[in-house]
Design a protein around this motif. Structure first.
Motif, PDB file in Angstrom:
ATOM      1  N   ASN A 182     -16.056  -1.167   0.778  1.00 30.36           N
ATOM      2  CA  ASN A 182     -15.738  -2.084   1.871  1.00 30.36           C
ATOM      3  C   ASN A 182     -14.402  -1.773   2.534  1.00 30.36           C
ATOM      4  OD1 ASN A 182     -18.059  -3.901   1.652  1.00 30.36           O
ATOM      5  ND2 ASN A 182     -17.180  -4.483  -0.311  1.00 30.36           N
ATOM      6  N   SER A 183     -13.838  -0.613   2.258  1.00 30.21           N
ATOM      7  CA  SER A 183     -12.571  -0.237   2.880  1.00 30.21           C
ATOM      8  C   SER A 183     -12.810   0.197   4.323  1.00 30.21           C
ATOM      9  CB  SER A 183     -11.914   0.889   2.087  1.00 30.21           C
ATOM     10  OG  SER A 183     -12.796   1.991   1.985  1.00 30.21           O
ATOM     11  N   SER A 184     -11.729   0.334   5.089  1.00 33.30           N
ATOM     12  CA  SER A 184     -11.863   0.672   6.500  1.00 33.30           C
ATOM     13  C   SER A 184     -10.678   1.499   6.957  1.00 33.30           C
ATOM     14  CB  SER A 184     -11.974  -0.592   7.357  1.00 33.30           C
ATOM     15  OG  SER A 184     -10.745  -1.311   7.321  1.00 33.30           O
ATOM     16  N   ALA A 185     -10.897   2.233   8.061  1.00 34.42           N
ATOM     17  CA  ALA A 185      -9.832   2.984   8.726  1.00 34.42           C
ATOM     18  C   ALA A 185     -10.048   2.827  10.226  1.00 34.42           C
ATOM     19  CB  ALA A 185      -9.867   4.452   8.320  1.00 34.42           C
TER      20      ALA A 185
ATOM     21  N   GLY B 179     -15.339  -9.800   8.859  1.00 35.96           N
ATOM     22  CA  GLY B 179     -15.137 -10.954   7.993  1.00 35.96           C
ATOM     23  C   GLY B 179     -14.759 -10.637   6.564  1.00 35.96           C
ATOM     24  N   ILE B 180     -14.341  -9.406   6.272  1.00 35.56           N
ATOM     25  CA  ILE B 180     -13.996  -9.006   4.904  1.00 35.56           C
ATOM     26  C   ILE B 180     -12.487  -9.152   4.702  1.00 35.56           C
ATOM     27  CG2 ILE B 180     -13.953  -7.081   3.271  1.00 35.56           C
ATOM     28  CD1 ILE B 180     -16.483  -6.031   4.560  1.00 35.56           C
ATOM     29  N   GLU B 181     -12.112  -9.753   3.555  1.00 38.92           N
ATOM     30  CA  GLU B 181     -10.698  -9.890   3.217  1.00 38.92           C
ATOM     31  C   GLU B 181     -10.151  -8.528   2.790  1.00 38.92           C
ATOM     32  OE1 GLU B 181      -8.418 -12.168   3.162  1.00 38.92           O
ATOM     33  OE2 GLU B 181      -9.473 -14.051   3.583  1.00 38.92           O
ATOM     34  N   ARG B 182      -9.084  -8.087   3.454  1.00 37.23           N
ATOM     35  CA  ARG B 182      -8.506  -6.787   3.138  1.00 37.23           C
ATOM     36  C   ARG B 182      -6.978  -6.858   3.162  1.00 37.23           C
ATOM     37  NH1 ARG B 182     -12.576  -5.068   6.866  1.00 37.23           N
ATOM     38  NH2 ARG B 182     -14.193  -3.774   5.887  1.00 37.23           N
TER      39      ARG B 182
ATOM     40  N   VAL C 128      -4.602   2.502  11.041  1.00 36.38           N
ATOM     41  CA  VAL C 128      -4.664   1.390  10.088  1.00 36.38           C
ATOM     42  C   VAL C 128      -5.668   1.732   8.988  1.00 36.38           C
ATOM     43  CG1 VAL C 128      -5.049  -1.077   9.789  1.00 36.38           C
ATOM     44  CG2 VAL C 128      -4.182  -0.227  11.965  1.00 36.38           C
ATOM     45  N   VAL C 129      -5.280   1.501   7.722  1.00 38.38           N
ATOM     46  CA  VAL C 129      -6.176   1.673   6.576  1.00 38.38           C
ATOM     47  C   VAL C 129      -6.192   0.363   5.793  1.00 38.38           C
ATOM     48  CG1 VAL C 129      -6.498   2.831   4.369  1.00 38.38           C
ATOM     49  CG2 VAL C 129      -5.892   4.171   6.377  1.00 38.38           C
ATOM     50  N   GLY C 130      -7.382  -0.114   5.431  1.00 33.34           N
ATOM     51  CA  GLY C 130      -7.492  -1.367   4.692  1.00 33.34           C
ATOM     52  C   GLY C 130      -8.381  -1.234   3.474  1.00 33.34           C
ATOM     53  N   PHE C 131      -7.971  -1.827   2.359  1.00 35.67           N
ATOM     54  CA  PHE C 131      -8.830  -1.868   1.168  1.00 35.67           C
ATOM     55  C   PHE C 131      -9.219  -3.310   0.891  1.00 35.67           C
ATOM     56  CE2 PHE C 131      -4.456  -2.023  -0.398  1.00 35.67           C
ATOM     57  CZ  PHE C 131      -4.478  -3.055  -1.318  1.00 35.67           C
ATOM     58  N   ALA C 132     -10.493  -3.508   0.542  1.00 35.05           N
ATOM     59  CA  ALA C 132     -11.048  -4.850   0.379  1.00 35.05           C
ATOM     60  C   ALA C 132     -10.645  -5.447  -0.962  1.00 35.05           C
ATOM     61  CB  ALA C 132     -12.573  -4.804   0.497  1.00 35.05           C
ATOM     62  N   HIS C 133     -10.290  -6.724  -0.937  1.00 35.53           N
ATOM     63  CA  HIS C 133      -9.932  -7.411  -2.172  1.00 35.53           C
ATOM     64  C   HIS C 133     -11.138  -7.467  -3.119  1.00 35.53           C
ATOM     65  CE1 HIS C 133      -6.663  -9.678   0.320  1.00 35.53           C
ATOM     66  NE2 HIS C 133      -6.431  -8.369   0.214  1.00 35.53           N
ATOM     67  N   ALA C 134     -12.336  -7.564  -2.549  1.00 36.69           N
ATOM     68  CA  ALA C 134     -13.536  -7.638  -3.395  1.00 36.69           C
ATOM     69  C   ALA C 134     -13.748  -6.343  -4.158  1.00 36.69           C
ATOM     70  CB  ALA C 134     -14.762  -7.949  -2.530  1.00 36.69           C
ATOM     71  N   ASP C 135     -13.403  -5.193  -3.540  1.00 37.79           N
ATOM     72  CA  ASP C 135     -13.563  -3.910  -4.229  1.00 37.79           C
ATOM     73  C   ASP C 135     -12.608  -3.803  -5.406  1.00 37.79           C
ATOM     74  OD1 ASP C 135     -15.511  -3.184  -2.449  1.00 37.79           O
ATOM     75  OD2 ASP C 135     -14.180  -2.028  -1.147  1.00 37.79           O
ATOM     76  N   VAL C 136     -11.384  -4.300  -5.231  1.00 39.19           N
ATOM     77  CA  VAL C 136     -10.413  -4.261  -6.324  1.00 39.19           C
ATOM     78  C   VAL C 136     -10.874  -5.156  -7.474  1.00 39.19           C
ATOM     79  CG1 VAL C 136      -8.032  -4.765  -6.976  1.00 39.19           C
ATOM     80  CG2 VAL C 136      -8.521  -3.766  -4.737  1.00 39.19           C
ATOM     81  N   ALA C 137     -11.418  -6.342  -7.120  1.00 41.49           N
ATOM     82  CA  ALA C 137     -11.830  -7.296  -8.155  1.00 41.49           C
ATOM     83  C   ALA C 137     -13.115  -6.879  -8.854  1.00 41.49           C
ATOM     84  CB  ALA C 137     -12.010  -8.685  -7.542  1.00 41.49           C
ATOM     85  N   SER C 138     -13.979  -6.099  -8.155  1.00 37.77           N
ATOM     86  CA  SER C 138     -15.285  -5.775  -8.728  1.00 37.77           C
ATOM     87  C   SER C 138     -15.160  -4.986 -10.023  1.00 37.77           C
ATOM     88  CB  SER C 138     -16.114  -4.984  -7.711  1.00 37.77           C
ATOM     89  OG  SER C 138     -15.509  -3.727  -7.431  1.00 37.77           O
ATOM     90  N   GLY C 139     -14.136  -4.134 -10.131  1.00 37.65           N
ATOM     91  CA  GLY C 139     -13.974  -3.345 -11.339  1.00 37.65           C
ATOM     92  C   GLY C 139     -13.519  -4.146 -12.540  1.00 37.65           C
ATOM     93  N   LEU C 140     -13.155  -5.412 -12.296  1.00 34.24           N
ATOM     94  CA  LEU C 140     -12.673  -6.243 -13.397  1.00 34.24           C
ATOM     95  C   LEU C 140     -13.783  -7.047 -14.068  1.00 34.24           C
ATOM     96  CD1 LEU C 140      -9.435  -7.624 -11.727  1.00 34.24           C
ATOM     97  CD2 LEU C 140      -9.562  -5.894 -13.521  1.00 34.24           C
ATOM     98  N   ASP C 141     -14.992  -7.030 -13.508  1.00 34.73           N
ATOM     99  CA  ASP C 141     -16.072  -7.853 -14.054  1.00 34.73           C
ATOM    100  C   ASP C 141     -16.370  -7.504 -15.508  1.00 34.73           C
ATOM    101  OD1 ASP C 141     -16.248  -9.128 -11.659  1.00 34.73           O
ATOM    102  OD2 ASP C 141     -17.946  -7.965 -10.907  1.00 34.73           O
ATOM    103  N   GLU C 142     -16.480  -6.203 -15.804  1.00 34.40           N
ATOM    104  CA  GLU C 142     -16.784  -5.801 -17.170  1.00 34.40           C
ATOM    105  C   GLU C 142     -15.628  -6.147 -18.104  1.00 34.40           C
ATOM    106  OE1 GLU C 142     -19.575  -4.715 -18.408  1.00 34.40           O
ATOM    107  OE2 GLU C 142     -20.555  -4.839 -16.469  1.00 34.40           O
ATOM    108  N   VAL C 143     -14.399  -5.956 -17.599  1.00 33.66           N
ATOM    109  CA  VAL C 143     -13.237  -6.290 -18.422  1.00 33.66           C
ATOM    110  C   VAL C 143     -13.226  -7.782 -18.748  1.00 33.66           C
ATOM    111  CG1 VAL C 143     -10.717  -6.335 -18.482  1.00 33.66           C
ATOM    112  CG2 VAL C 143     -11.906  -4.383 -17.475  1.00 33.66           C
TER     113      VAL C 143
END
Length: 572
Positions: free
Chosen positions: A212-215, A263-266, A281-296
């Motif tokens: 969900n990142s963007s440039a 509409g994506i939070e970045r 401009v480069v943006g990384f989505a907060h959801a992408d950062v959080a998704s890797g924490l589900d298993e943890v």
């Protein structure tokens, strides 16, 4: 240890009464247990918060690297586009627009896959004098278009980078790059080249900020020029994206916001280009950062549940034994015959308290033990999901330990390194080969080492560098032949050496040459090849500290050669 018998009880105390000391012990046990569980949960939540912060910091660091690459990439592409644009204009000035077709047929623009085939020449009245676009016939009036109006009254040469068109079809999205045509310092026309905006940021698709990142690229007049992924609707003004006022005040910065385009939070990082009136401009989505924490988080929930159940079971058992202790103490007042039973109970309680206290000093050992017990006793009795959780808990602990070890090693390359001094590369290679002796013998690999120089280095880091490269050469060996590895060095100048570690393994696809040096980037799954994705990033950091660079040349199926440079020990 819990006191079972006290000889100074008052004779008037009723048999069923609970001594005040006993009540306070029970309250203390409950409070201590709840405090222990709360403290453990607090630590777990703190670990998750720290991990979230680390992942956010890492994502922002990656975004800054990508933003720098995007800056360079965009500037280079516009340099190429402007070079082609100037060449077209020079031809028109020399031979006239009516012969422009000859130029277009003979000259292919650099990086032509990024440009459309559209080249248009407008005369001084804004009429089309030549165009490769059938939608712009000769004589068509474009005098009301921005690409012409922008240069009205102009007396000096300048470049116009137009906004993206309104098409929502990715392959049909483009923007204009134009320059004026002068005759005797008067506007004689405009030369226009179209660029595919859907491809300008195509390099970004292989970056690692998440799906969900963007440039994006904006012009300084607050218009969207290009975006990856392509926008599905017309962009809002740049000021509405909370960047314009800040970008006017400072050339680069950051902010977090929900994107008005999708509409994506970045979290967005921006940078104003030096050579062109553009902002990247480069943006990384907060959801992408959080998704890797589900298993943890799932693992932490399992660990916390096991610990809580264990602590509560221990507390309940202690309370039960404490109740038994009270009953035995009451019976002692009625008859001395129960003394032996009370003493045995007291001894049992002491042993239990010692063992339980010892186990609770290391909660992770309790969790691991219960996980292994569940695995042994109930593997065939629980469902697949439960078995998966147990396996994940056990494997995750081992992988986390290895990952933390590698990360500590990676982080200490600079913080705990020794000063660079003359080091024999041959000795460092011997140390690496000695450390890998068992692996080399097991794989049947042959390692040949040519004459190696003395360079400015840290011996332990240099041996680690060779060990990682040799280990990879053996790990990624070709299944149909034994590994053959060659280490050699060539002097490039009076103070610079180029080292090479060559193998005959499975090789690497060219498109992955840069990616393999990015931390946590792996080309193969864990089931195919074990690893953490830090080895080559570690190599790159070591070589960077040596003042050199590292790269790879490879052909799939034939092998790879890793090169790196380092300074001679006699150099500055």
């Amino acid at each position: 240890m819990f006191q079972i018998f006290r000889g100074n009880h008052r004779a008037t105390q009723a048999e069923g009464d609970v001594p005040h000391g006993g009540r306070w012990r029970r309250v203390g046990i409950i409070v201590a247990t709840l405090t222990l569980v709360s403290a453990y949960i607090f630590v777990i939540l703190g670990n998750i918060r720290d991990l979230e912060q680390e992942r956010n910091e890492f994502a922002e660091l990656q975004a800054r690297k990508i933003l720098l690459s995007f800056d360079i990439h965009t500037t280079r592409l516009f340099d190429l586009a402007d070079t082609y644009l100037r060449s077209v204009r020079h031809f028109v000035e020399r031979d006239g627009a009516e012969r422009l077709g000859e130029f277009v047929e003979k000259v292919t623009p650099p990086k032509s896959e990024l440009y459309s085939a559209t080249v248009t020449a407008l005369d001084a009245r804004g009429r089309v004098s030549f165009s490769t676009d059938a939608a712009r016939p000769r004589g068509a009036d474009l005098s009301d278009q921005q690409i012409f109006l922008h240069f009205q009254g102009a007396t000096q040469d300048s470049i116009l980078i137009g906004a993206a068109n309104t098409s929502t079809v990715p392959d049909q999205q483009y923007f204009h790059v134009a320059r004026p045509l002068f005759s005797s310092k008067m506007l004689a026309g405009v030369i226009v080249v179209d660029i595919h905006s859907s491809r300008i940021a195509a390099f970004y698709r292989d970056m690692t900020l998440g799906p969900n990142s963007s440039a994006a690229i904006f012009s300084l007049d607050r218009k969207l020029v290009a975006r990856q992924p392509p926008p599905s609707a017309e962009a809002a003004p740049l000021g509405a994206l909370q960047i314009w006022n800040e970008s006017e005040a400072q050339a680069e910065g950051r902010f977090s916001k929900r994107s008005l385009l999708d509409g994506i939070e970045r979290t967005f990082l921006y940078k104003r280009l030096t050579d062109y009136p553009l902002v990247v401009v480069v943006g990384f989505a907060h959801a992408d950062v959080a998704s890797g924490l589900d298993e943890v988080k799932r693992s932490e929930v399992i660990e916390t549940t096991l610990f809580t159940v264990t602590a509560l079971a221990f507390a309940m058992l202690v309370l039960a034994l404490e109740g038994r202790n009270r009953r035995l103490a009451a019976a002692e007042r009625a008859s001395r015959a129960t003394t032996e039973l009370l003493e045995r109970s007291n001894a049992d309680l002491e042993r239990f308290a010692y063992v339980a206290s010892h186990d609770l000093k290391t909660p992770l050992r309790v969790i691991t033990g219960y996980a292994q017990m569940l695995d042994r006793r109930y593997r065939d009795k629980l469902d697949e999901e439960a078995n998966e959780y147990i396996a994940f808990l056990t494997a995750g602990t081992k992988r986390m330990y290895r990952l933390i070890t590698d990360l500590l090693h990676y982080s200490r390359i600079n913080s705990q390194a020794k000063p660079l001094q003359p080091v024999s590369a041959g000795r460092a290679t011997d140390i690496a080969i000695s450390n890998l002796k068992a692996v080399i013998e097991e794989s049947g690999a042959s390692v040949s080492v040519g004459p190696l120089p003395t360079i400015q280095a840290d011996e332990s880091q240099l041996s680690s560098l060779f060990q990682n490269l040799l280990g990879n050469a053996i790990k990624y060996r070709h299944p149909e032949r034994k590994p053959e590895i060659r280490i050699e060095a060539v002097r490039l100048s009076g103070t610079l050496w180029r080292f090479a570690v060559k193998d005959n393994g499975i090789g690497i696809e060219p498109e992955h040459f840069e990616r393999i040096f990015v931390i946590f980037q792996r080309l193969h799954s864990d089931s195919a090849y074990d690893g953490t994705g830090i080895g080559l990033a570690l190599c790159q950091r070591i070589v960077t500290r040596l003042g050199g660079r590292i790269w790879v040349e490879s052909r799939p199926g034939e092998g790879s050669t890793f090169f790196f440079t380092a300074s001679d020990a006699s150099g500055d």
